[in-house]
Motif scaffolding. Structure first.
Motif, short mmCIF file in Angstrom:
data_model
loop_
_atom_site.label_atom_id
_atom_site.label_comp_id
_atom_site.label_asym_id
_atom_site.label_seq_id
_atom_site.Cartn_x
_atom_site.Cartn_y
_atom_site.Cartn_z
N ILE A 95 60.69 55.42 52.03
CA ILE A 95 60.52 56.84 51.74
C ILE A 95 59.73 57.03 50.44
O ILE A 95 58.90 57.92 50.33
CB ILE A 95 61.87 57.61 51.72
CG1 ILE A 95 61.64 59.13 51.74
CG2 ILE A 95 62.72 57.25 50.53
CD1 ILE A 95 61.09 59.68 53.02
N ASN A 96 59.98 56.15 49.48
CA ASN A 96 59.23 56.25 48.23
C ASN A 96 57.76 55.87 48.41
O ASN A 96 56.88 56.51 47.83
CB ASN A 96 59.89 55.41 47.13
CG ASN A 96 61.07 56.13 46.54
OD1 ASN A 96 60.93 57.20 45.97
ND2 ASN A 96 62.25 55.58 46.72
N ARG A 151 52.30 56.23 46.56
CA ARG A 151 51.91 54.84 46.85
C ARG A 151 52.71 53.82 46.03
O ARG A 151 53.33 52.93 46.56
CB ARG A 151 50.42 54.66 46.60
CG ARG A 151 49.98 53.23 46.87
CD ARG A 151 48.54 53.12 47.03
NE ARG A 151 48.28 53.30 48.45
CZ ARG A 151 47.10 53.44 48.97
NH1 ARG A 151 46.06 53.44 48.20
NH2 ARG A 151 46.94 53.59 50.26
N ARG A 152 52.67 53.91 44.74
CA ARG A 152 53.44 53.01 43.87
C ARG A 152 54.17 53.87 42.83
O ARG A 152 53.72 53.99 41.69
CB ARG A 152 52.50 52.03 43.16
CG ARG A 152 51.93 51.00 44.09
CD ARG A 152 51.22 49.92 43.29
NE ARG A 152 50.72 48.93 44.20
CZ ARG A 152 49.45 48.60 44.33
NH1 ARG A 152 48.54 49.18 43.57
NH2 ARG A 152 49.08 47.68 45.18
N PRO A 153 55.31 54.43 43.23
CA PRO A 153 55.96 55.40 42.34
C PRO A 153 56.57 54.77 41.09
O PRO A 153 57.16 53.70 41.15
CB PRO A 153 57.06 55.99 43.23
CG PRO A 153 57.35 54.92 44.22
CD PRO A 153 56.05 54.20 44.45
N GLU A 183 58.94 59.28 39.43
CA GLU A 183 58.27 59.83 40.61
C GLU A 183 59.03 59.55 41.91
O GLU A 183 58.68 60.10 42.95
CB GLU A 183 56.86 59.25 40.74
CG GLU A 183 55.94 59.61 39.61
CD GLU A 183 54.62 58.86 39.67
OE1 GLU A 183 53.61 59.43 39.21
OE2 GLU A 183 54.60 57.71 40.16
N LYS A 184 60.05 58.72 41.85
CA LYS A 184 60.78 58.36 43.07
C LYS A 184 61.51 59.57 43.65
O LYS A 184 61.92 60.47 42.93
CB LYS A 184 61.77 57.23 42.78
CG LYS A 184 61.07 55.90 42.55
CD LYS A 184 62.04 54.78 42.42
CE LYS A 184 61.28 53.46 42.26
NZ LYS A 184 62.18 52.34 42.09
N VAL A 185 61.67 59.55 44.96
CA VAL A 185 62.36 60.63 45.67
C VAL A 185 63.82 60.66 45.22
O VAL A 185 64.49 59.63 45.21
CB VAL A 185 62.27 60.40 47.20
CG1 VAL A 185 63.09 61.44 47.95
CG2 VAL A 185 60.82 60.42 47.66
#
Length: 164
Positions: free
Chosen positions: A67-68, A73-75, A79-81
């Protein structure tokens, strides 16, 4: 409300029988306050028999990564969900399943986020079909519902892949 970390809260639930209800309410408020605004109330099921919470955690690890990567692309960590993931059925006769409250990143529409959640769960299950129930998150009642199985002896339902 005073800030409480997860490990302290779990220990309190295990040791303080009289305060159980108050502590569960505190837990609900703590999770609800940490993530800000959730956008999706989600139930993730398995199309096959899953026997224990450790096995569920393996699927949640893969789901979390997918999901991330679907959303960024590279959280970086910030920035992660944001997700609250709870495993249900650990100490009951119910089939194991997962309830989640998920916060969609600002740049992704609600409909697109629902598609990405389904796609990520499908990939986590190695392309096996499962029921993914997604509703619009509109109040803290969902957090109360997903934490209903927490008791003095069952605090293991909180997934280690929560990110809030």
């Amino acid at each position: 409300m005073e800030k409480v970390n997860t490990l302290e809260l779990i220990e309190q639930l295990k040791t303080n029988k009289r305060a159980k209800t108050v502590l569960q309410q505190d837990f609900v408020q703590w999770i609800a306050g940490k993530a800000g605004t959730y956008t999706h109330a989600v139930t993730l099921t398995f199309p096959f028999e899953v026997t224990d919470a450790d096995e569920v955690e393996k699927y949640l690890a893969f789901f979390s990564r997918k999901i991330n990567s679907e959303c960024c692309r590279r959280p970086k960590e910030e920035e992660k969900v944001k997700m609250a993931l709870v495993i249900h059925g650990i100490n009951s006769s119910k089939k194991l399943h997962v309830h989640a409250a998920i916060q969609s990143p600002d740049k992704i529409s609600s409909i697109e986020m629902s598609r990405r959640i389904k796609k990520s769960w499908h990939k986590a299950l190695h392309h096996k079909r499962a029921i993914v129930d997604i509703k619009t998150y509109d109040d803290d009642g969902w957090i109360g519902y997903i934490s209903k199985e927490f008791t003095l002896t069952n605090t293991r339902g909180i997934s280690q892949y929560c990110n809030f």
